[in-house]
Write an enzyme that holds these catalytic residues in place. Structure first.
Site, mmCIF file in Angstrom:
data_model
loop_
_atom_site.group_PDB
_atom_site.id
_atom_site.type_symbol
_atom_site.label_atom_id
_atom_site.label_comp_id
_atom_site.label_asym_id
_atom_site.label_seq_id
_atom_site.Cartn_x
_atom_site.Cartn_y
_atom_site.Cartn_z
ATOM 1 N N TYR A 185 34.323 34.579 40.520
ATOM 2 C CA TYR A 185 35.437 35.522 40.446
ATOM 3 C C TYR A 185 35.373 36.355 39.159
ATOM 4 C CZ TYR A 185 39.596 37.649 38.937
ATOM 5 O OH TYR A 185 40.436 38.594 38.422
ATOM 6 N N GLU B 282 40.644 38.189 31.677
ATOM 7 C CA GLU B 282 40.265 37.471 32.891
ATOM 8 C C GLU B 282 40.210 35.966 32.675
ATOM 9 O OE1 GLU B 282 40.374 38.505 35.755
ATOM 10 O OE2 GLU B 282 40.339 40.674 35.494
ATOM 11 N N ASP C 208 39.833 36.219 44.197
ATOM 12 C CA ASP C 208 40.715 35.209 43.630
ATOM 13 C C ASP C 208 41.696 34.752 44.715
ATOM 14 O OD1 ASP C 208 42.334 37.403 43.922
ATOM 15 O OD2 ASP C 208 43.451 37.032 42.077
#
Length: 352
Positions: free
Chosen positions: A119, A36, A137
Site C-alpha cells: 500500500y 503515509e 488500503d
DNA sequence: AAGTCGGGGGA
DNA sequence: TCCCCAGACTT
C-alpha cells in the site's frame, strides 16, 4: 459493468471536494512518506498534530536518520504501533547510505524499504512521483467491493491482490496520484465504513452495484476476528515525595522500548503489593489503593489495579531498572504510552 | 495464513 | 460494545 466508468467522475469529484490536509499538495516526497506511515491504521484527525510536530522537529531524511531513539519515540508517543517509527528511521538510514539521501522514486525500490509495504509503496510512488501503481488500503477494498458488489472476504490477501489488479487496469496515466487519493477520499467521507454510506452524495453511485441492489450495508464481507485475551495487571506508583519510579520496557514486543509505571502480572492484595515493594529494597510508609482502569489494545485487554505507595527513599532500591523522575521531568523526556493514562496523572502529584 | 502490534472515534 | 481506521512484519 465497466469499472472504467468511475475514473473521470471520481477524479473530478476529488479535485472539487478534497479536504485540505497538512501533507497534501506539498511537493515533498519526505512529507508524503511520513504522512503515509503515520496514517497506517490511523485516522486522519489523529495524525494531523503529530505530523506537524514531526516535520518541524525532523524536517528531512537526514535529520530522521540521525535522531536519537528517545526523541523519536517521544514524537510518536500516543500514536501507537511504535515499530512504524523505528522502521521508518531504519529506512531513512538505508536511503542515506544506499540512495544518496534521496528517497527512491519507483515502486519496487520503495517496497524494499523497511516499513513500506504494497500500500505505502503505491501511495508514495503515485502521489509523490506520478507512477501508475495502485494503492489499495481499507478504503479502496471497501469502495471497489461495493461498486462491483463483491462478497469476497476482504481480509484475504488473494482478494486484495485481485482488487489491486482491477485498480491497475483502470488507473489513468495522467493523474495516478489523484485517482488513488480519490478512491481513498471517497471511502473516508462518502463510502464510509461505520454507519450508513452517503450514496446520495456519491459521484459514482450511478454505476455502483451494491447501491443499485441496496446492499451497501452488507458489503464488504470480512471474516470475524478472534476475541481479545484479558490480562490482569497490578500497577505501582512508587514515590518518595520527590520522584516517581518508572522503567523502560523490553526492546521487543508490546510497547517495545517505551517507558512505564512498574507493573506485574495478576491482581495483588495490598499486603502482597507492599511485599513486592519491599522486595525491590524499598521501605514503604503508606499505601493507597487507586481506582481500577482498563486499557484495550488490538488483541489484549489490560485490567489494571493500582497502588500508590510512598516510600522513605527511592534511592535504596536494589532494582537497577528503575528510573526516578521528578514531576518536572516526567512529561518531557520519557515516552509513556496511553495504556497508563489513567495513572500517569499521579506522577505529577504530591504524595500525602 | 494467522498472529502481533496502539489508540481512539463513532455508531 | 463493537468496528475499523490511507497496514507491515514475523512466525
Amino acid at each position: 459493468m465497466v469499472l472504467e466508468e468511475i475514473v473521470r467522475p471520481l477524479v473530478k469529484w476529488y479535485r472539487d471536494n478534497k479536504r485540505i490536509l497538512p501533507w497534501r499538495d506539498k511537493d515533498n516526497a519526505y512529507y508524503t512518506w511520513v504522512s503515509e506511515i503515520m496514517l497506517q491504521q490511523t485516522r486522519v484527525e489523529a495524525v494531523k498534530p503529530y505530523f506537524q510536530r514531526f516535520i518541524t522537529e525532523l524536517p528531512d531524511i537526514q535529520s530522521l536518520a540521525e535522531c536519537p531513539e528517545e526523541k523519536l519515540l517521544k514524537l510518536w508517543e500516543g500514536l501507537g504501533y511504535y515499530n512504524r517509527v523505528r522502521n521508518m528511521q531504519e529506512a531513512a538510514k538505508t536511503v542515506k547510505d544506499e540512495y544518496n539521501g534521496r528517497l527512491p522514486e519507483d515502486y519496487q525500490a520503495l517496497l524494499s524499504l523497511k516499513g513500506i509495504g504494497s500500500y505505502t509503496a503505491g501511495a508514495i510512488a503515485s502521489i509523490a512521483y506520478g507512477e501508475k501503481v495502485p494503492a489499495v488500503d481499507g478504503n479502496v477494498l471497501r469502495v471497489i467491493s461495493r461498486i462491483t458488489e463483491s462478497t469476497e472476504d476482504i481480509s484475504r490477501q488473494s482478494v486484495r491482490r485481485k482488487i489491486e489488479q482491477q485498480v491497475s487496469q483502470i488507473m489513468p496515466s495522467d493523474c495516478p496520484g489523484d485517482f488513488n487519493q480519490a478512491l481513498m477520499e471517497l471511502g473516508a467521507v462518502i463510502c464510509v465504513p461505520n454507519g450508513q454510506a452517503k450514496c446520495a452524495e456519491c459521484p459514482i453511485a450511478f454505476t455502483c452495484l451494491a447501491h443499485r441492489h441496496d446492499k451497501a450495508d452488507m458489503i464488504p464481507v470480512k471474516a470475524p476476528k478472534k476475541a481479545r485475551t484479558q490480562d490482569n495487571r497490578t500497577v505501582f506508583i512508587i514515590q518518595d515525595g520527590e520522584c516517581t519510579a518508572i522503567r523502560k520496557r523490553p526492546e521487543k514486543g508490546l510497547l517495545a522500548g517505551l517507558y512505564e509505571l512498574p507493573n506485574i502480572q495478576g491482581h495483588l492484595k495490598s499486603e502482597d503489593a507492599l511485599l513486592y515493594v519491599k522486595e525491590l529494597g524499598l521501605d514503604p510508609l503508606y499505601i493507597e489503593e487507586l481506582p481500577p482502569a482498563k486499557h484495550i489494545f488490538s488483541h489484549i485487554e489490560w485490567r489494571m489495579q493500582a497502588y500508590r505507595i510512598k516510600v522513605s527513599s527511592l534511592k535504596t532500591t536494589q532494582d537497577k531498572e528503575l528510573i526516578f523522575v521528578s514531576k518536572e521531568q516526567s512529561g518531557k523526556q520519557y515516552a509513556i504510552p496511553s495504556a497508563f493514562g489513567a495513572y500517569a496523572k499521579y506522577i505529577k502529584e504530591e504524595t500525602r
